[in-house]
Design a protein around this motif. Structure first.
Motif, PDB file in Angstrom:
ATOM      1  N   PHE A   1       1.306  -1.251   0.350  1.00 30.74           N
ATOM      2  CA  PHE A   1      -0.008  -0.384   0.057  1.00 30.74           C
ATOM      3  C   PHE A   1       0.765   1.203  -0.104  1.00 30.74           C
ATOM      4  O   PHE A   1      -0.055   2.221  -0.090  1.00 30.74           O
ATOM      5  CB  PHE A   1      -0.722   0.114   1.153  1.00 30.74           C
ATOM      6  CG  PHE A   1      -1.747  -1.374   1.466  1.00 30.74           C
ATOM      7  CD1 PHE A   1      -3.279  -1.230   0.626  1.00 30.74           C
ATOM      8  CD2 PHE A   1      -1.589  -2.892   2.112  1.00 30.74           C
ATOM      9  CE1 PHE A   1      -3.710  -2.125   0.282  1.00 30.74           C
ATOM     10  CE2 PHE A   1      -2.421  -3.376   1.803  1.00 30.74           C
ATOM     11  CZ  PHE A   1      -3.771  -3.701   1.338  1.00 30.74           C
ATOM     12  N   LEU A   2       2.105   1.419  -0.329  1.00 29.39           N
ATOM     13  CA  LEU A   2       3.227   2.471  -0.501  1.00 29.39           C
ATOM     14  C   LEU A   2       3.463   2.804  -1.918  1.00 29.39           C
ATOM     15  O   LEU A   2       3.154   2.101  -1.909  1.00 29.39           O
ATOM     16  CB  LEU A   2       4.067   2.329   0.328  1.00 29.39           C
ATOM     17  CG  LEU A   2       4.305   1.168   1.740  1.00 29.39           C
ATOM     18  CD1 LEU A   2       5.844   0.777   1.669  1.00 29.39           C
ATOM     19  CD2 LEU A   2       4.218   2.779   2.189  1.00 29.39           C
ATOM     20  N   SER A   3       3.579   4.468  -1.763  1.00 28.72           N
ATOM     21  CA  SER A   3       3.239   4.908  -2.842  1.00 28.72           C
ATOM     22  C   SER A   3       4.821   4.638  -2.983  1.00 28.72           C
ATOM     23  O   SER A   3       6.011   3.724  -2.232  1.00 28.72           O
ATOM     24  CB  SER A   3       3.812   6.172  -2.878  1.00 28.72           C
ATOM     25  OG  SER A   3       4.312   6.410  -1.781  1.00 28.72           O
ATOM     26  N   ILE A   4       5.574   4.793  -5.288  1.00 29.80           N
ATOM     27  CA  ILE A   4       6.738   4.104  -5.137  1.00 29.80           C
ATOM     28  C   ILE A   4       7.697   5.331  -4.450  1.00 29.80           C
ATOM     29  O   ILE A   4       8.513   4.816  -4.262  1.00 29.80           O
ATOM     30  CB  ILE A   4       6.487   4.660  -6.999  1.00 29.80           C
ATOM     31  CG1 ILE A   4       8.269   4.502  -7.310  1.00 29.80           C
ATOM     32  CG2 ILE A   4       5.892   6.250  -7.250  1.00 29.80           C
ATOM     33  CD1 ILE A   4       7.474   3.997  -8.737  1.00 29.80           C
ATOM     34  N   THR A   5       6.927   6.076  -4.350  1.00 28.12           N
ATOM     35  CA  THR A   5       8.203   7.082  -3.435  1.00 28.12           C
ATOM     36  C   THR A   5       8.730   7.218  -1.767  1.00 28.12           C
ATOM     37  O   THR A   5       9.719   6.838  -2.055  1.00 28.12           O
ATOM     38  CB  THR A   5       7.735   8.892  -3.311  1.00 28.12           C
ATOM     39  OG1 THR A   5       7.378   9.513  -5.068  1.00 28.12           O
ATOM     40  CG2 THR A   5       9.202   9.570  -2.861  1.00 28.12           C
ATOM     41  N   ASP A   6       7.236   6.275  -1.116  1.00 28.71           N
ATOM     42  CA  ASP A   6       7.711   5.883   0.017  1.00 28.71           C
ATOM     43  C   ASP A   6       8.704   4.252  -0.141  1.00 28.71           C
ATOM     44  O   ASP A   6       9.417   3.825   0.951  1.00 28.71           O
ATOM     45  CB  ASP A   6       6.695   5.735   1.047  1.00 28.71           C
ATOM     46  CG  ASP A   6       6.124   7.028   0.975  1.00 28.71           C
ATOM     47  OD1 ASP A   6       6.323   7.288   1.249  1.00 28.71           O
ATOM     48  OD2 ASP A   6       4.590   6.716   1.057  1.00 28.71           O
ATOM     49  N   LEU A   7       8.092   3.719  -1.106  1.00 25.45           N
ATOM     50  CA  LEU A   7       9.072   2.281  -1.183  1.00 25.45           C
ATOM     51  C   LEU A   7      10.052   2.372  -1.715  1.00 25.45           C
ATOM     52  O   LEU A   7      11.523   1.770  -0.941  1.00 25.45           O
ATOM     53  CB  LEU A   7       8.370   1.400  -2.294  1.00 25.45           C
ATOM     54  CG  LEU A   7       8.822   0.137  -2.596  1.00 25.45           C
ATOM     55  CD1 LEU A   7       8.831  -1.015  -0.733  1.00 25.45           C
ATOM     56  CD2 LEU A   7       8.532  -0.518  -3.845  1.00 25.45           C
ATOM     57  N   ALA A   8       9.892   3.465  -2.272  1.00 24.46           N
ATOM     58  CA  ALA A   8      11.500   3.426  -3.413  1.00 24.46           C
ATOM     59  C   ALA A   8      13.425   4.402  -1.750  1.00 24.46           C
ATOM     60  O   ALA A   8      14.254   4.039  -1.445  1.00 24.46           O
ATOM     61  CB  ALA A   8      11.801   4.394  -4.088  1.00 24.46           C
TER      62      ALA A   8
END
Length: 307
Positions: A60-67
């Protein structure tokens, strides 16, 4: 009359059977299936491992948060999703979300129980590791195949360095009762290479390696050395991804307990016993003959207390 150990060897023979409904793939296994068959770069393995370890969050993370949490760039996450066959990260996340929700539904909230006693929480974590191993062994064919190969390898080399020495010593001690030539390697560097080379020159075909955290570079070096000599490598580890798994011909995974200051190894211990059982099953005649001989010697020399 057969000894208790002989009777157990006969009664515990592993018999493959149909997979039961309760052996339905666990969420972690379903996530790993998304990565199966894909060659991942070191950075991509980090992303994959994060998703395995933090499934309910990562889905459920955004790509920004995951990165940011993995420590890679956003383009790296996009390339990772594309390498798995998805159109982009949103499509991968969409595939992960129902798996994550099933994991949440299957896991009761035990935070209140965990607060009561950290030692009990550590035991609970080991029970989860054993439950995961139980699901994995619903199909015993991989363990049976490994057991047959190890039983045929003469000599058979067992490799365990640093923290993994204790598991390797246990396995070698037990394996010597059912295998004619077991060689134990617990030192790395040139000592390990010499032992592996000698094993191969003596006709050995397999080495069984143990790799528990923290994973040592010298274990990876020894596994690579084994393969250079022509030996095949079976690995018992807690890892599902990474260079150690990549270097093995076959990897058997069992989680370690990490709630206390030092790790505990309930699941790797059971996995080791399962492989030993598979070796015994591979040649029942030899197993029974060696166990009978051992019991005769033990009785002559009073090795054990009376039960």
């Amino acid at each position: 009359m057969p000894s208790g150990q002989q009777a157990r060897a006969q009664a515990s023979a592993i018999t493959p059977g149909a997979q039961s409904p309760e052996a339905e793939a666990a969420p972690t296994d379903r996530v790993l299936a998304l990565f199966g068959g894909h060659r991942l770069s070191p950075g991509q393995r980090r992303i994959a491992q994060y998703m395995v370890d933090h499934l309910t969050e990562a889905a459920f993370l955004s790509i920004t948060d995951l990165a940011e949490r993995v420590g890679v760039s956003q383009p790296s996450v996009t390339r990772f999703a594309s390498s798995l066959g998805f159109s982009g990260f949103p499509a991968l996340r969409e595939a992960l979300q129902p798996i994550a929700l099933s994991a949440v539904a299957a896991s009761p909230d035990t935070r209140e129980e965990i607060r009561r006693n950290e030692l009990q929480a550590a035991v609970d974590a080991e029970i989860e590791n054993l439950e995961s191993l139980r699901r994995l062994l619903a199909d015993p064919n991989q363990v049976l195949d490994v057991g047959r190969e190890l039983a045929r390898s003469t000599p058979l080399t067992i490799l365990g360095l640093r923290i993994s020495v204790s598991l390797a010593e246990y396995f070698a001690y037990a394996a010597r009762r059912i295998h004619p030539d077991v060689r134990l390697v617990t030192r790395g560097g040139s000592v390990a290479y010499d032992a592996l080379l000698q094993s191969r020159e003596a006709g050995g075909t397999w080495v069984l390696a143990f790799a528990m955290p923290r994973h040592a570079n010298e274990t990876l070096a020894a596994m690579r050395a084994a393969r250079r000599t022509g030996l095949r490598v079976a690995l018992i580890t807690d890892l599902t991804l990474g260079p150690l798994v990549d270097e093995a011909d076959v990897a058997l995974t069992a989680g370690t307990g990490s709630r206390l200051v030092f790790d505990s190894y309930a699941a790797p211990g059971v996995m080791s016993a399962a492989v030993l059982q598979a070796m015994a099953d591979a040649d029942p005649g030899r197993t029974q003959g060696r166990l009978e001989g051992y019991e005769q010697v033990a009785e002559q020399h009073d090795f054990f207390l009376e039960d």
